[in-house]
Design a protein around this motif. Structure first.
Motif, PDB file in Angstrom:
ATOM      1  N   LEU A  62       0.818  -1.105   0.030  1.00 22.64           N
ATOM      2  CA  LEU A  62      -0.007   0.401   0.148  1.00 22.64           C
ATOM      3  C   LEU A  62       0.892   0.919  -0.221  1.00 22.64           C
ATOM      4  N   ALA A  63       1.603   1.462   0.711  1.00 22.35           N
ATOM      5  CA  ALA A  63       2.696   2.092   0.704  1.00 22.35           C
ATOM      6  C   ALA A  63       2.934   2.828  -0.556  1.00 22.35           C
ATOM      7  N   ASP A  64       3.679   1.405  -1.641  1.00 19.27           N
ATOM      8  CA  ASP A  64       4.007   2.631  -2.824  1.00 19.27           C
ATOM      9  C   ASP A  64       3.102   1.948  -4.195  1.00 19.27           C
ATOM     10  N   HIS A  65       1.691   1.639  -3.833  1.00 19.34           N
ATOM     11  CA  HIS A  65       0.803   1.456  -5.196  1.00 19.34           C
ATOM     12  C   HIS A  65      -0.069   2.223  -4.666  1.00 19.34           C
ATOM     13  N   PRO A  66      -0.471   3.494  -5.508  1.00 17.79           N
ATOM     14  CA  PRO A  66      -1.515   4.411  -5.192  1.00 17.79           C
ATOM     15  C   PRO A  66      -2.851   3.702  -5.829  1.00 17.79           C
ATOM     16  N   ASN A  67      -2.422   2.555  -6.203  1.00 16.75           N
ATOM     17  CA  ASN A  67      -3.969   1.880  -7.561  1.00 16.75           C
ATOM     18  C   ASN A  67      -4.637   1.017  -6.456  1.00 16.75           C
ATOM     19  N   VAL A  68      -3.755   0.920  -5.534  1.00 14.68           N
ATOM     20  CA  VAL A  68      -4.728  -0.731  -4.282  1.00 14.68           C
ATOM     21  C   VAL A  68      -4.915  -0.045  -3.091  1.00 14.68           C
ATOM     22  N   ALA A  69      -6.380  -0.111  -2.961  1.00 12.37           N
ATOM     23  CA  ALA A  69      -6.856   0.151  -1.760  1.00 12.37           C
ATOM     24  C   ALA A  69      -7.311  -0.417  -0.331  1.00 12.37           C
ATOM     25  N   LEU A  70      -6.976  -0.274   0.367  1.00 15.52           N
ATOM     26  CA  LEU A  70      -7.793  -1.077   1.383  1.00 15.52           C
ATOM     27  C   LEU A  70      -8.872  -1.262   2.120  1.00 15.52           C
ATOM     28  N   ILE A  71      -9.793  -1.731   1.997  1.00 17.43           N
ATOM     29  CA  ILE A  71     -11.446  -2.354   2.365  1.00 17.43           C
ATOM     30  C   ILE A  71     -11.207  -2.899   3.657  1.00 17.43           C
ATOM     31  N   ASP A  72     -11.927  -1.674   4.592  1.00 21.75           N
ATOM     32  CA  ASP A  72     -12.084  -2.718   5.857  1.00 21.75           C
ATOM     33  C   ASP A  72     -13.751  -3.256   6.035  1.00 21.75           C
ATOM     34  N   VAL A  73     -14.070  -4.822   6.215  1.00 28.60           N
ATOM     35  CA  VAL A  73     -15.507  -5.057   6.115  1.00 28.60           C
ATOM     36  C   VAL A  73     -15.677  -5.220   7.469  1.00 28.60           C
ATOM     37  N   ALA A  85      -6.717  -0.296  10.562  1.00 27.73           N
ATOM     38  CA  ALA A  85      -5.286   0.526   9.387  1.00 27.73           C
ATOM     39  C   ALA A  85      -5.282   1.755   9.140  1.00 27.73           C
ATOM     40  N   THR A  86      -4.531   2.616   9.625  1.00 26.91           N
ATOM     41  CA  THR A  86      -4.539   4.356   9.259  1.00 26.91           C
ATOM     42  C   THR A  86      -4.553   4.541   7.323  1.00 26.91           C
ATOM     43  N   ALA A  87      -4.472   3.161   6.836  1.00 22.38           N
ATOM     44  CA  ALA A  87      -4.035   2.868   5.313  1.00 22.38           C
ATOM     45  C   ALA A  87      -5.641   2.914   5.088  1.00 22.38           C
ATOM     46  N   ALA A  88      -6.885   2.556   6.194  1.00 19.85           N
ATOM     47  CA  ALA A  88      -7.731   1.562   5.285  1.00 19.85           C
ATOM     48  C   ALA A  88      -8.798   3.178   4.550  1.00 19.85           C
ATOM     49  N   ALA A  89      -8.845   3.029   3.113  1.00 17.31           N
ATOM     50  CA  ALA A  89      -9.622   3.769   2.909  1.00 17.31           C
ATOM     51  C   ALA A  89     -10.687   3.951   3.114  1.00 17.31           C
ATOM     52  N   ALA A  90     -11.659   2.814   3.262  1.00 16.87           N
ATOM     53  CA  ALA A  90     -12.663   2.716   3.453  1.00 16.87           C
ATOM     54  C   ALA A  90     -12.840   1.969   4.412  1.00 16.87           C
ATOM     55  N   ASN A  91     -14.386   2.004   5.959  1.00 19.07           N
ATOM     56  CA  ASN A  91     -15.065   0.572   5.964  1.00 19.07           C
ATOM     57  C   ASN A  91     -16.181   0.318   5.235  1.00 19.07           C
ATOM     58  N   ILE A  92     -16.276  -0.448   5.020  1.00 12.71           N
ATOM     59  CA  ILE A  92     -17.856  -0.447   4.129  1.00 12.71           C
ATOM     60  C   ILE A  92     -18.229  -1.797   5.222  1.00 12.71           C
ATOM     61  N   GLY A 189       2.806  -4.706  14.013  1.00  9.67           N
ATOM     62  CA  GLY A 189       3.807  -2.558  14.334  1.00  9.67           C
ATOM     63  C   GLY A 189       3.045  -1.947  13.127  1.00  9.67           C
ATOM     64  N   LEU A 190       1.861  -2.217  12.003  1.00  7.17           N
ATOM     65  CA  LEU A 190       2.072  -1.255  11.193  1.00  7.17           C
ATOM     66  C   LEU A 190       0.933  -0.267  11.486  1.00  7.17           C
ATOM     67  N   PRO A 191       0.714   0.454  11.702  1.00  8.10           N
ATOM     68  CA  PRO A 191      -0.057   2.038  11.862  1.00  8.10           C
ATOM     69  C   PRO A 191      -2.028   1.980  11.823  1.00  8.10           C
ATOM     70  N   TRP A 192      -1.889   2.242  12.094  1.00  5.49           N
ATOM     71  CA  TRP A 192      -3.399   2.314  13.521  1.00  5.49           C
ATOM     72  C   TRP A 192      -4.200   2.921  14.491  1.00  5.49           C
ATOM     73  N   THR A 193      -5.189   3.001  14.301  1.00  9.56           N
ATOM     74  CA  THR A 193      -5.517   4.386  14.855  1.00  9.56           C
ATOM     75  C   THR A 193      -7.173   4.246  15.471  1.00  9.56           C
ATOM     76  N   TYR A 194      -7.464   4.695  16.768  1.00  8.23           N
ATOM     77  CA  TYR A 194      -8.466   4.145  17.615  1.00  8.23           C
ATOM     78  C   TYR A 194      -9.858   5.602  17.062  1.00  8.23           C
ATOM     79  N   LYS A 195      -9.582   6.731  16.390  1.00 10.04           N
ATOM     80  CA  LYS A 195      -9.863   7.930  16.132  1.00 10.04           C
ATOM     81  C   LYS A 195     -10.264   7.874  14.549  1.00 10.04           C
ATOM     82  N   ILE A 196     -11.329   7.768  14.328  1.00  7.85           N
ATOM     83  CA  ILE A 196     -12.506   7.514  13.386  1.00  7.85           C
ATOM     84  C   ILE A 196     -12.376   9.213  12.949  1.00  7.85           C
ATOM     85  N   ARG A 197     -11.594   9.069  11.444  1.00  8.70           N
ATOM     86  CA  ARG A 197     -11.488   9.934  10.514  1.00  8.70           C
ATOM     87  C   ARG A 197     -12.836  10.352   9.462  1.00  8.70           C
TER      88      ARG A 197
END
Length: 205
Positions: A62-73, A85-92, A189-197
């Motif tokens: 994900l750090a190197d491929h802007p064409n890839v999106a992480l979806i949290d289901v 994951a802070t890298a998540a594009a969306a929570n669906i 150890g990847l970046p994550w958060t509780y704060k909903i953006r």
């Protein structure tokens, strides 16, 4: 004879097209540093596209491929209380908590119900500005089984995009004591958060 040759050629092309994997209709398959061996996965994590990735490698890609999106289901409750994951594009969410809090004695957990608008929400996100340039999805749940079921729904609905299952999810698999400390995004150890953006749950915030 020429007509016979042309007919045979068309038939061969049509036959060849039926052999193309579902996942190849969109983005190209990624070259992974640490490919997942399908025979190491429980059947609940198998998908029709047959594309798998670990959370640790998903973070690198994900750090190197802007064409890839992480979806949290996962459910919004999980995302809010356990983090994401802070890298998540969306929570669906593919499933939601049962409002009646039905109890699953076998699992020792409250039941979940299908999100009836999951596929529609995914389709809406894929044509939104947020998904411009995206041709590949990493689908993540808690530990890889719910995401596989979500992928099955998308494939069945004919959603045309390359889809990988994040096989260890956000929290990861359990150890012999039942603790989720084996693998997964958070344990890597990847970046994550509780704060909903704002905008994490499209159409809701």
């Amino acid at each position: 004879m020429d007509r016979l040759i042309r007919t045979a050629a068309v038939a061969l092309v049509a036959f060849g097209l039926t052999l193309i994997p579902l996942a190849s209709t969109a983005g190209d398959a990624l070259v992974l540093q640490d490919p997942v061996a399908v025979d190491t996965l429980s059947k609940s994590k198998h998908t029709a596209p047959g594309l798998y990735i670990t959370a640790a490698e998903a973070g690198r890609v994900l750090a190197d491929h802007p064409n890839v999106a992480l979806i949290d289901v996962r459910t919004p409750s999980e995302v809010s209380l356990i983090g994401y994951a802070t890298a998540a594009a969306a929570n669906i969410p593919s499933k939601l908590m049962d409002p009646a809090l039905g109890f699953d004695a076998k699992k020792g957990a409250y039941k979940m119900i299908d999100n009836p608008t999951f596929v529609e929400e995914m389709r809406a996100w894929l044509v939104s500005d947020a998904a411009q340039g995206v041709d590949t999805l990493f689908v993540m749940c808690r530990s890889g089984s719910r995401s596989a079921a979500a992928i099955a729904k998308l494939v069945e609905a004919g959603v045309d995009i390359t889809i990988y299952n994040v096989v260890d999810g956000f929290e990861g698999d359990t150890n012999d004591a039942g603790a989720r400390v084996v693998n997964g995004w958070r344990n890597a150890g990847l970046p994550w958060t509780y704060k909903i953006r704002e905008g994490l749950r499209p159409g809701y915030n």
